[in-house]
Design a protein around this motif. Structure first.
Motif, short mmCIF file in Angstrom:
data_model
loop_
_atom_site.label_atom_id
_atom_site.label_comp_id
_atom_site.label_asym_id
_atom_site.label_seq_id
_atom_site.Cartn_x
_atom_site.Cartn_y
_atom_site.Cartn_z
N ALA A 150 -12.24 -36.52 43.87
CA ALA A 150 -12.77 -35.89 42.93
C ALA A 150 -13.40 -34.71 43.15
N PHE A 151 -14.48 -34.50 44.11
CA PHE A 151 -15.38 -33.57 44.40
C PHE A 151 -14.49 -32.36 44.99
N ASN A 152 -13.46 -32.38 45.66
CA ASN A 152 -12.55 -31.47 46.15
C ASN A 152 -11.88 -30.53 45.05
N ILE A 153 -11.74 -31.39 43.96
CA ILE A 153 -11.22 -30.60 42.73
C ILE A 153 -12.33 -29.98 42.04
N ALA A 154 -13.48 -30.80 41.76
CA ALA A 154 -14.39 -30.22 40.79
C ALA A 154 -15.09 -29.00 41.32
N GLU A 155 -15.57 -28.99 42.64
CA GLU A 155 -16.20 -28.13 43.38
C GLU A 155 -15.30 -26.98 43.91
N HIS A 156 -14.01 -26.93 43.53
CA HIS A 156 -13.05 -25.80 43.99
C HIS A 156 -13.53 -24.67 43.22
N LYS A 157 -13.49 -23.54 43.90
CA LYS A 157 -14.07 -22.03 43.38
C LYS A 157 -13.31 -21.76 42.19
N ASP A 158 -11.90 -22.28 42.09
CA ASP A 158 -11.39 -21.63 40.98
C ASP A 158 -11.31 -22.54 39.85
N VAL A 159 -12.26 -23.69 40.02
CA VAL A 159 -12.29 -24.56 38.99
C VAL A 159 -13.68 -24.83 38.42
N MET A 160 -14.56 -25.32 39.27
CA MET A 160 -16.20 -25.70 38.94
C MET A 160 -16.22 -26.17 37.71
N LEU A 161 -15.97 -27.37 37.50
CA LEU A 161 -16.04 -28.18 36.33
C LEU A 161 -16.25 -29.56 36.60
N PRO A 162 -16.97 -30.48 35.73
CA PRO A 162 -17.28 -31.58 36.13
C PRO A 162 -16.09 -32.55 36.06
N ILE A 163 -15.94 -33.66 36.38
CA ILE A 163 -14.71 -34.54 36.53
C ILE A 163 -15.29 -35.92 36.35
N MET A 164 -14.30 -36.64 35.40
CA MET A 164 -14.54 -38.17 34.95
C MET A 164 -13.35 -38.73 35.85
N ILE A 165 -13.64 -39.97 36.54
CA ILE A 165 -12.72 -40.74 37.41
C ILE A 165 -12.70 -42.10 36.65
N CYS A 166 -11.85 -42.25 35.70
CA CYS A 166 -11.59 -43.59 34.92
C CYS A 166 -10.85 -44.43 35.19
#
Length: 397
Positions: A150-166
């Protein structure tokens, strides 16, 4: 090296969080997500993490505290379900528009009312347009793996968005399954530490959170946010490739199950994909060319991948575990049919509401869906395009 484990989906997610060791975890309990912070609070008490665990007075407060921590440069997350997610609604959009990579362990449960504590996707689907990345799990293993990524995706410099793990309430959150855990040091190395470049506590930079945007600037901010969601598609795939190297488990935006020669297909999200796979295996033995497209990433929505996966099919059933009250089907149905049209798939499609409020979904039910698709392909008549499966009273209104 991985190790065998036997645990519930909630414990699996909490274990992933223990291995990640986030900086801040504000929490307020609500069924069926309560166990996630409950397990984690034990890790805190026993010194297994050095996370700042904050007990707050509401779900709105838990998300607000997570946002504040994230804005300050910390790695933060919380957990919730159903009405708790609805209570967070006001600040979900703030987290996304402020480009805060907050994490949320979302355990899917029906929205009230009438009061129901069982699984459907009305809570997370209600937040589908809030600007959050949404990954859905079929089983406990996938819930664990998604949280590790999750955080590898959300914190990527090209993303920087919150993430829901459902994951599905009770069906995976409380059911106990065999699974494999990665070693703690492997997860720690894979996720690493957050390296915030813009944050409130940086004395060398001026940084504002939640500013007012006049009409001259608001639309550009929305476009930038949409661009970040577009970037998330490739980042999700890249992170999955890196994860495969340490786990041996492969993930994409979607999963195609026996779709190479499928003439009839189901598109589905969550735990019922496992039930569908069992039905497919049984029908394949009888010679039926049936397959499945499981959607893992609902946001960003994998329109091209779904449209192309369904091109060889004669008939398709999209399975929605959430009623949109549009009188035209559910959210997955609407977006899947748009994707089919957009990418030149001319299969006859229907949208089926199923499993709402925790209604059981059995292998025989899924087989019945495929039989319906076979009839549609044979006659060319879709009948009711928007329909319910498993109603106690077929005439219910």
């Amino acid at each position: 090296m991985s190790k065998k484990a036997f645990m519930s989906g909630n414990e699996a997610v909490a274990t992933a969080l223990r291995q990640i060791n986030p900086d801040v975890f504000p929490a307020f309990p609500i069924t069926p997500s309560t166990e996630v912070p409950q397990y984690f609070s034990n890790y805190v008490a026993n010194g297994l993490v050095d996370t700042e665990f904050i007990t707050v007075e509401s779900e709105h407060s838990s998300m607000s505290a997570a946002m504040g921590a994230s804005a300050a440069g910390a790695r933060a997350l919380t957990a919730t379900s159903s009405a708790g997610l609805a209570f967070m609604w006001e600040v979900l959009g703030v987290a996304a528009s402020s480009r805060l990579p907050v994490g949320l362990a979302a355990v899917c449960r029906a929205l009230t009312g009438p009061l129901n504590i069982n699984c459907d996707h009305s809570d997370t689907m209600g937040a589908r347009d809030s600007g959050w990345i949404q990954l859905y799990a079929e089983d406990n293993q996938e819930a664990y793996d998604n949280m590790v990524m999750a955080f590898n995706i959300a914190e990527h410099k090209d993303v920087m968005l919150p993430i829901m793990i459902c994951q599905d309430g009770f069906i995976t959150s409380h059911a106990v399954n065999d699974m494999e855990l990665l070693e703690d040091d492997v997860v720690k190395k894979f996720v690493g530490e957050r390296e915030a470049s813009e944050y409130l506590l940086n004395p060398d930079e001026k940084f504002a959170v939640g500013p007012y945007a006049v009409s001259d600037y608001y639309m550009e901010s929305r476009k930038a946010q949409a661009h970040a969601m577009e970037n998330a598609k490739q980042v999700i795939m890249d992170v999955a490739k890196d994860f495969e190297k340490i786990s041996g488990r492969k993930y994409g935006l979607i999963e195609e199950y026996k779709m190479d020669d499928a003439e009839y297909a189901i598109v589905i999200i969550g735990s019922a994909a496992g039930t569908s796979k069992e039905a497919i295996d049984q029908m394949r033995e009888a010679g039926d060319k049936v397959g499945l497209v499981k959607v893992r990433s609902f946001r960003p929505f994998p329109a091209e991948e779904i449209g192309n996966a369904l091109k060889g099919c004669k008939a398709v059933a999209v399975m929605d575990r959430s009623e949109a009250f549009s009188t035209n089907g559910g959210p997955l149905g609407a977006e899947t049919m748009q994707a089919m049209y957009q990418y030149g798939c001319d299969a006859l499609a229907i949208d089926i509401m199923y499993g709402i409020g925790g209604r059981d979904v059995k292998v025989e039910d899924i087989k019945g869906v495929y039989e319906t698709l076979k009839d549609i392909a044979k006659t060319g008549d879709r009948g009711e395009i928007y329909r319910y499966m498993g109603l106690r009273d077929k005439e219910a209104k």
